[in-house]
Design a protein around this motif. Structure first.
Motif, mmCIF file in Angstrom:
data_model
loop_
_atom_site.group_PDB
_atom_site.id
_atom_site.type_symbol
_atom_site.label_atom_id
_atom_site.label_comp_id
_atom_site.label_asym_id
_atom_site.label_seq_id
_atom_site.Cartn_x
_atom_site.Cartn_y
_atom_site.Cartn_z
ATOM 1 N N UNK A 23 16.315 11.369 -1.019
ATOM 2 C CA UNK A 23 16.845 10.112 -1.550
ATOM 3 C C UNK A 23 18.222 10.326 -2.173
ATOM 4 N N UNK A 24 18.406 11.440 -2.858
ATOM 5 C CA UNK A 24 19.692 11.755 -3.484
ATOM 6 C C UNK A 24 20.783 11.937 -2.427
ATOM 7 N N UNK A 25 20.434 12.590 -1.321
ATOM 8 C CA UNK A 25 21.392 12.792 -0.220
ATOM 9 C C UNK A 25 21.736 11.450 0.434
ATOM 10 N N UNK A 26 20.725 10.627 0.677
ATOM 11 C CA UNK A 26 20.954 9.316 1.293
ATOM 12 C C UNK A 26 21.838 8.441 0.400
ATOM 13 N N UNK A 27 21.588 8.499 -0.903
ATOM 14 C CA UNK A 27 22.415 7.738 -1.851
ATOM 15 C C UNK A 27 23.854 8.234 -1.832
ATOM 16 N N UNK A 28 24.029 9.565 -1.724
ATOM 17 C CA UNK A 28 25.377 10.144 -1.678
ATOM 18 C C UNK A 28 26.133 9.686 -0.428
ATOM 19 N N UNK A 29 25.380 9.293 0.601
ATOM 20 C CA UNK A 29 25.994 8.776 1.832
ATOM 21 C C UNK A 29 26.269 7.275 1.739
ATOM 22 N N UNK A 30 25.965 6.690 0.576
ATOM 23 C CA UNK A 30 26.232 5.265 0.380
ATOM 24 C C UNK A 30 25.148 4.356 0.915
ATOM 25 N N UNK A 31 23.981 4.901 1.182
ATOM 26 C CA UNK A 31 22.881 4.109 1.734
ATOM 27 C C UNK A 31 21.993 3.551 0.620
ATOM 28 N N UNK A 90 16.510 -4.908 -0.807
ATOM 29 C CA UNK A 90 16.679 -4.621 0.616
ATOM 30 C C UNK A 90 17.191 -3.192 0.772
ATOM 31 N N UNK A 91 16.555 -2.421 1.654
ATOM 32 C CA UNK A 91 16.913 -1.010 1.825
ATOM 33 C C UNK A 91 17.434 -0.743 3.233
ATOM 34 N N UNK A 92 18.327 0.251 3.335
ATOM 35 C CA UNK A 92 18.776 0.740 4.641
ATOM 36 C C UNK A 92 17.771 1.724 5.227
ATOM 37 N N UNK A 93 17.098 2.463 4.351
ATOM 38 C CA UNK A 93 16.165 3.506 4.768
ATOM 39 C C UNK A 93 15.309 3.872 3.565
ATOM 40 N N UNK A 94 14.068 4.277 3.800
ATOM 41 C CA UNK A 94 13.177 4.705 2.713
ATOM 42 C C UNK A 94 12.818 6.177 2.870
ATOM 43 N N UNK A 123 14.942 18.387 3.535
ATOM 44 C CA UNK A 123 15.575 17.117 3.167
ATOM 45 C C UNK A 123 16.862 16.907 3.961
ATOM 46 N N UNK A 124 17.647 17.966 4.079
ATOM 47 C CA UNK A 124 18.905 17.885 4.820
ATOM 48 C C UNK A 124 18.652 17.564 6.291
ATOM 49 N N UNK A 125 17.603 18.170 6.866
ATOM 50 C CA UNK A 125 17.284 17.918 8.278
ATOM 51 C C UNK A 125 16.946 16.454 8.515
ATOM 52 N N UNK A 126 16.148 15.865 7.633
ATOM 53 C CA UNK A 126 15.790 14.451 7.781
ATOM 54 C C UNK A 126 17.014 13.557 7.595
ATOM 55 N N UNK A 127 17.848 13.894 6.606
ATOM 56 C CA UNK A 127 19.051 13.104 6.368
ATOM 57 C C UNK A 127 20.002 13.186 7.556
ATOM 58 N N UNK A 128 20.164 14.393 8.105
ATOM 59 C CA UNK A 128 21.043 14.576 9.265
ATOM 60 C C UNK A 128 20.483 13.837 10.490
ATOM 61 N N UNK A 129 19.162 13.802 10.611
ATOM 62 C CA UNK A 129 18.538 13.046 11.702
ATOM 63 C C UNK A 129 18.874 11.565 11.603
ATOM 64 N N UNK A 130 19.133 11.104 10.381
ATOM 65 C CA UNK A 130 19.483 9.701 10.163
ATOM 66 C C UNK A 130 20.998 9.474 10.255
ATOM 67 N N UNK A 160 29.049 16.234 4.034
ATOM 68 C CA UNK A 160 29.479 16.128 2.633
ATOM 69 C C UNK A 160 28.410 15.462 1.771
ATOM 70 N N UNK A 161 27.700 14.484 2.317
ATOM 71 C CA UNK A 161 26.657 13.789 1.546
ATOM 72 C C UNK A 161 25.486 14.720 1.245
#
Length: 480
Positions: free
Chosen positions: A140-148, A169-173, A307-314, A319-320
């Motif tokens: 969640x912290x990584x996704x937030x850092x990406x502005x999601x 409303x969410x972009x991703x959970x 966590x990074x693998x899931x974030x990168x998959x998205x 940098x995020x």
């Protein structure tokens, strides 16, 4: 049901039995009632708290039956259960005989998402014996850092139903799922899923290790983009092989070693990606440094890689990943540094409630004075002690099943001094810390990693950790 397809159940007049009051049952009952279902809640308990909860639901027009969670109401067309209710319960046997489907709260949330006309947010899902909550919060912290727009939800203690049906409303959970929740979620189809590790746990509930693993493996079913597995835990890769995924979904490994193609790993203190790059054979993308992971213990670096693998998959940029990991702060009582007293480091990992978690914790320090014990939940300790023996300078045992650990120490680490505390009063933890301090010297780590549940002496692992931290701070004050 496809990953983004929305289920359109007509709830009006549908007879639904909700099994269990509490964190999942009450939101489920409310949500179904609001959609026109005829809801009956059944609950094993009939205590003061249950009666208060029942009164609130009955005021809405929901039927509640206390003290009888085993009998299936005759008109039931669907059962929605709290995740912890065991599959062998008579209620579920009766449902199976009557051809009535059983869903968990996660299944209900999955079916209800998008019914308000909003585009449903994709789910990045995480399970495993240990590390789930930390990994989901890192994600969640990584996704937030990406502005999601995102949230860490599910077994982490945030209702998935509330997240799916709320105003936000969410972009991703980022979704933490337990083996219990996965057992009752047959149609869940995540964007991408990860199994962090597999070790024996909850076997009384699942019936066998095979049953436990199969339920964990459900997280991969229908994945669209990535099935993330632990390259150093073959059982997790086996689950990927057995999964029925969408065309084009990839198996992505993570490892604490040098990554191969389609893996994330570590090279010279750098977290690197060889999965989500243009040329997996020749390219590697730097994501972060191990020092960006807090704390940088081996098992926590593994969590960060997952966590990074899931974030990168998205589609999150490198940098995020770095910024998200730097911003992340671990929950209390998870390998938490409490204080340094007289050259000795005191670490609170009260969250290590089973042998697998304690093994990871013990592997992070050397030499160690180990505080352990509590409720073993059927666990054995020979393998844990054998692996940690060379790191142990001393052991302080407490709790109901401490004898099991003492016997394992006698077999596999007979030279290590052991203090056996035969007391369960409120001062027991303070005594344990003082005994540990006596055994420790400058450069040593006193580690609370009980390898057991806490309920024999404490309300929960948080209270156990707080008692440890209080005792350490008392020691520090005296040494000042």
């Amino acid at each position: 049901m496809g990953s983004q397809e929305v289920s359109n159940v007509d709830w009006q007049g549908k007879h639904v039995t909700v099994a269990g009051l509490g964190v999942s049952g009450i939101p489920a009952a409310r949500a179904l009632h609001e959609r026109g279902a005829l809801v009956t809640v059944v609950n094993d308990g009939d205590d003061e708290r249950s009666r208060a909860q029942a009164a609130e639901l009955e005021a809405l027009g929901i039927t509640v039956r206390l003290g009888d969670g085993d009998t299936l109401p005759g008109s039931t067309e669907l059962v929605v259960t709290a995740p912890g209710w065991k599959p062998g319960k008579p209620l579920f046997t009766a449902a199976a005989e009557a051809g009535v489907p059983v869903w968990g709260d996660v299944e209900l949330a999955w079916r209800l998402r998008g019914q308000d006309g909003r585009e449903p947010a994709p789910w990045l899902a995480v399970t495993g014996t240990n590390g789930k909550t930390t990994t989901v919060r890192m994600l969640a912290s990584i996704l937030e850092a990406a502005g999601l727009r995102t949230a860490a939800v599910g077994n982490i203690g945030v209702s998935l139903l509330d997240s799916v049906l709320g105003d936000e409303t969410y972009d991703v959970l980022a979704v933490e799922l337990s083996s219990y929740q996965l057992h009752w979620a047959p149609s869940l189809r995540a964007h991408s899923g990860a199994v962090l590790n597999l070790a024996p746990d909850h076997l009384d509930w699942h019936g066998s290790m095979a049953g436990y693993a199969a339920d964990k493996g459900r997280i991969y079913e229908g994945n669209r983009v990535a099935c993330v597995y632990n390259a150093q835990d073959a059982a997790t890769e086996d689950l990927v092989r057995e999964a029925d995924v969408e065309e084009g979904c990839r198996a992505i490994g993570f490892t604490l070693g040098t990554p191969g193609p389609s893996q994330l790993g570590v090279v010279d203190g750098i977290l690197v990606d060889r999965a989500f790059v243009a040329d997996r054979q020749k390219q590697a993308q730097e994501l972060a440094e191990t020092s960006d992971v807090n704390p940088p213990a081996p098992h926590n670096i593994a969590n960060a890689l997952a966590a990074a693998a899931l974030a990168r998959a998205f589609g999150v940029p490198p940098k995020a990943v770095r910024d998200g990991l730097r911003a992340f702060r671990p929950d209390a009582h998870r390998i938490e540094h409490v204080a340094d007293v007289s050259g000795v480091t005191y670490i609170d990992d009260s969250k290590a409630t089973n042998t697998h978690a304690a093994e990871a914790s013990l592997a992070s320090y050397d030499p160690i004075v180990w505080i352990a014990g509590g409720l073993a939940k059927g666990a054995t300790f020979d393998e844990l002690v054998t692996g940690a023996a060379k790191r142990l300078k001393g052991v302080v045992l407490m709790g109901a099943d401490r004898a099991l650990i003492r016997e394992a120490l006698a077999r596999h680490a007979p030279e290590v001094p052991v203090v056996d505390l035969d007391r369960t009063d409120t001062g027991a933890m303070s005594a344990a810390v003082r005994e540990a301090a006596r055994l420790a010297g400058p450069g040593d780590t006193v580690l609370l990693a009980p390898a057991c549940a806490s309920m024999d002496m404490f309300v929960n692992y948080n209270k156990r950790g707080e008692a440890f931290a209080d005792a350490v701070r008392e020691l520090a004050d005296e040494s000042a």
